[in-house]
Design a protein around this motif. Structure first.
Motif, PDB file in Angstrom:
ATOM      1  N   ARG A   1       1.587   5.127  -5.534  1.00  0.00           N
ATOM      2  CA  ARG A   1       1.083   6.498  -5.418  1.00  0.00           C
ATOM      3  C   ARG A   1       0.987   7.160  -6.795  1.00  0.00           C
ATOM      4  O   ARG A   1      -0.082   7.501  -7.246  1.00  0.00           O
ATOM      5  CB  ARG A   1       1.962   7.313  -4.455  1.00  0.00           C
ATOM      6  CG  ARG A   1       1.674   7.037  -2.989  1.00  0.00           C
ATOM      7  CD  ARG A   1       0.222   7.296  -2.664  1.00  0.00           C
ATOM      8  NE  ARG A   1      -0.111   6.907  -1.294  1.00  0.00           N
ATOM      9  CZ  ARG A   1      -1.276   6.406  -0.939  1.00  0.00           C
ATOM     10  NH1 ARG A   1      -2.199   6.185  -1.848  1.00  0.00           N
ATOM     11  NH2 ARG A   1      -1.530   6.091   0.309  1.00  0.00           N
ATOM     12  N   CYS A   2       2.107   7.330  -7.464  1.00  0.00           N
ATOM     13  CA  CYS A   2       2.055   7.996  -8.769  1.00  0.00           C
ATOM     14  C   CYS A   2       1.589   7.038  -9.867  1.00  0.00           C
ATOM     15  O   CYS A   2       1.106   7.480 -10.915  1.00  0.00           O
ATOM     16  CB  CYS A   2       3.412   8.583  -9.137  1.00  0.00           C
ATOM     17  SG  CYS A   2       4.715   7.354  -9.436  1.00  0.00           S
TER      18      CYS A   2
ATOM     19  N   VAL B   1       6.202   2.491  -2.514  1.00  0.00           N
ATOM     20  CA  VAL B   1       6.265   3.742  -3.269  1.00  0.00           C
ATOM     21  C   VAL B   1       7.679   3.996  -3.781  1.00  0.00           C
ATOM     22  O   VAL B   1       8.642   3.399  -3.314  1.00  0.00           O
ATOM     23  CB  VAL B   1       5.815   4.937  -2.388  1.00  0.00           C
ATOM     24  CG1 VAL B   1       4.334   4.857  -2.082  1.00  0.00           C
ATOM     25  CG2 VAL B   1       6.609   4.983  -1.089  1.00  0.00           C
ATOM     26  N   CYS B   2       7.775   4.900  -4.746  1.00  0.00           N
ATOM     27  CA  CYS B   2       9.076   5.263  -5.304  1.00  0.00           C
ATOM     28  C   CYS B   2       9.716   6.368  -4.457  1.00  0.00           C
ATOM     29  O   CYS B   2       9.071   6.950  -3.586  1.00  0.00           O
ATOM     30  CB  CYS B   2       8.922   5.715  -6.748  1.00  0.00           C
ATOM     31  SG  CYS B   2       7.970   7.254  -6.954  1.00  0.00           S
TER      32      CYS B   2
ATOM     33  N   LEU C   1       0.837  11.430  -0.158  1.00  0.00           N
ATOM     34  CA  LEU C   1      -0.540  11.567   0.303  1.00  0.00           C
ATOM     35  C   LEU C   1      -0.613  11.579   1.826  1.00  0.00           C
ATOM     36  O   LEU C   1      -1.275  12.437   2.419  1.00  0.00           O
ATOM     37  CB  LEU C   1      -1.395  10.430  -0.248  1.00  0.00           C
ATOM     38  CG  LEU C   1      -2.851  10.398   0.239  1.00  0.00           C
ATOM     39  CD1 LEU C   1      -3.575  11.686  -0.140  1.00  0.00           C
ATOM     40  CD2 LEU C   1      -3.577   9.188  -0.327  1.00  0.00           C
ATOM     41  N   CYS C   2       0.069  10.646   2.477  1.00  0.00           N
ATOM     42  CA  CYS C   2       0.049  10.598   3.940  1.00  0.00           C
ATOM     43  C   CYS C   2       0.664  11.853   4.538  1.00  0.00           C
ATOM     44  O   CYS C   2       0.199  12.344   5.574  1.00  0.00           O
ATOM     45  CB  CYS C   2       0.785   9.352   4.444  1.00  0.00           C
ATOM     46  SG  CYS C   2      -0.140   7.818   4.223  1.00  0.00           S
TER      47      CYS C   2
ATOM     48  N   GLU D   1      -3.272  16.408  -6.432  1.00  0.00           N
ATOM     49  CA  GLU D   1      -2.914  16.365  -7.833  1.00  0.00           C
ATOM     50  C   GLU D   1      -2.042  15.150  -8.108  1.00  0.00           C
ATOM     51  O   GLU D   1      -1.640  14.439  -7.225  1.00  0.00           O
ATOM     52  CB  GLU D   1      -2.174  17.650  -8.231  1.00  0.00           C
ATOM     53  CG  GLU D   1      -0.790  17.795  -7.599  1.00  0.00           C
ATOM     54  CD  GLU D   1      -0.835  18.456  -6.246  1.00  0.00           C
ATOM     55  OE1 GLU D   1      -1.948  18.638  -5.711  1.00  0.00           O
ATOM     56  OE2 GLU D   1       0.226  18.769  -5.720  1.00  0.00           O
ATOM     57  N   GLY D   2      -1.679  14.968  -9.363  1.00  0.00           N
ATOM     58  CA  GLY D   2      -0.801  13.859  -9.721  1.00  0.00           C
ATOM     59  C   GLY D   2      -1.572  12.553  -9.729  1.00  0.00           C
ATOM     60  O   GLY D   2      -2.746  12.498 -10.028  1.00  0.00           O
ATOM     61  N   GLY D   3      -0.864  11.463  -9.373  1.00  0.00           N
ATOM     62  CA  GLY D   3      -1.453  10.133  -9.461  1.00  0.00           C
ATOM     63  C   GLY D   3      -2.116   9.659  -8.193  1.00  0.00           C
ATOM     64  O   GLY D   3      -2.576   8.526  -8.133  1.00  0.00           O
ATOM     65  N   ASP D   4      -2.132  10.473  -7.092  1.00  0.00           N
ATOM     66  CA  ASP D   4      -2.679   9.992  -5.831  1.00  0.00           C
ATOM     67  C   ASP D   4      -4.120   9.566  -5.968  1.00  0.00           C
ATOM     68  O   ASP D   4      -4.564   8.654  -5.282  1.00  0.00           O
ATOM     69  CB  ASP D   4      -2.582  11.088  -4.756  1.00  0.00           C
ATOM     70  CG  ASP D   4      -1.145  11.271  -4.280  1.00  0.00           C
ATOM     71  OD1 ASP D   4      -0.346  10.366  -4.553  1.00  0.00           O
ATOM     72  OD2 ASP D   4      -0.848  12.299  -3.662  1.00  0.00           O
ATOM     73  N   GLY D   5      -4.870  10.238  -6.841  1.00  0.00           N
ATOM     74  CA  GLY D   5      -6.269   9.873  -6.969  1.00  0.00           C
ATOM     75  C   GLY D   5      -6.470   8.624  -7.804  1.00  0.00           C
ATOM     76  O   GLY D   5      -7.564   8.079  -7.841  1.00  0.00           O
TER      77      GLY D   5
END
Length: 294
Positions: free
Chosen positions: A171-172, A193-194, A217-218, A270-274
């Protein structure tokens, strides 16, 4: 791997259902699981075949014993082959959907067993054995759906991505896993994921009566979906019951936005999800794990 005559000739299922040989075969399976397993003998139940398949687990692939009945699929861990098994799992066949997976250099003869509560990947020793398992299971599923009048399942749990698939949070994409930084799995998408990206819990009734760990995200997607459903329920209550025969667009006195107006449904990521695809088809893609985090 061994298949009974009923597996090769479905018409034999009804004939064998109440025979002594079928009862003995089922009793032998029950004996192998011992007191830890559930009773398997039921009127009309027939054991069609059995064999060892390799199941892809979280840490590594492991051999598992599988038994195909005319109405259920049973599997468990092997303690002593043909003598003792444990960790019995029973899957009703009307809940099962199969998905053959592409061949790769590292993985062959695989397919996915999908249900609403759990989905996982297994592999056979040969292509012929894989095809036999798939054809027999699909035929039993077809007959079971016909007998029960149920429709094929359309909702399936996401298979867990194996730990070895990635060294970083999916995710991130920033946190690197180590002996001190543990991997976790989102119960909704199956991603590795972490802890920081999986702080939230959400109720997934198909999987558990208790809220389960989900990724960031989920969680946002599930929360937005729940809010939308609650707003639709409130709108229906305000409009009141419809008059029989009245068109849906005339029900109620209030005219508002159409149901197609989804505010911010794909925003606020926002962050690393994209940075990481939200629904990458790892198993069906036929590519190496490292290509997803190189």
């Amino acid at each position: 791997m061994s298949w009974g005559v009923a597996a090769e000739c479905p018409k034999m299922v009804d004939y064998l259902a109440n025979t002594e040989i079928n009862s003995q075969r089922i009793a032998a399976v029950e004996s192998c699981f011992g007191a830890s397993g559930q009773p398997l003998a039921l009127p009309g139940r027939v054991l069609l075949g059995e064999g060892v398949l390799t199941k892809e687990c979280r840490k590594k692939a492991k051999p598992r014993i599988f038994f195909l009945f005319n109405d259920i699929l049973v599997y468990g861990s092997i303690v002593l082959n043909k003598r003792k098994y444990r960790s019995q799992h029973i899957i009703p066949l009307e809940e099962v959907t199969l998905e053959p997976l592409p061949e790769t250099l590292q993985a062959k003869n695989r397919w996915m067993i999908k249900t609403a509560k759990k989905s996982f990947v297994v592999s056979a020793a040969s292509a012929t054995e894989r095809q036999e398992w798939i054809s027999h299971i699909e035929e039993c599923v077809r007959r079971q759906l016909l007998a029960t009048g149920l429709q094929p399942s359309t909702e399936h749990a996401a298979p867990w991505i194996p730990d070895k698939a990635t060294d970083i949070c999916m995710r991130c994409t920033q946190t690197r896993f180590s002996a001190l930084t543990r991997r976790h799995h989102c119960r909704k998408c199956g991603f590795v994921v972490c802890a920081e990206c999986s702080r939230e819990r959400f109720l997934l009734p198909r999987l558990s009566p208790k809220p389960l760990r989900v990724c960031s995200l989920c969680f946002r997607e599930l929360a937005a979906q729940k809010q939308k459903e609650e707003e639709e329920e409130e709108e229906e209550e305000e409009q009141g019951p419809r008059v029989p025969g009245q068109p849906a667009y005339l029900a109620g006195a209030v005219c508002g936005a159409s149901s197609g107006d989804d505010d911010d449904s794909d925003e606020d990521r926002e962050g690393g999800d994209g940075d990481w695809p939200s629904r990458v088809e790892f198993y069906a893609g036929g590519v190496s794990w490292s290509s997803f985090h190189s």
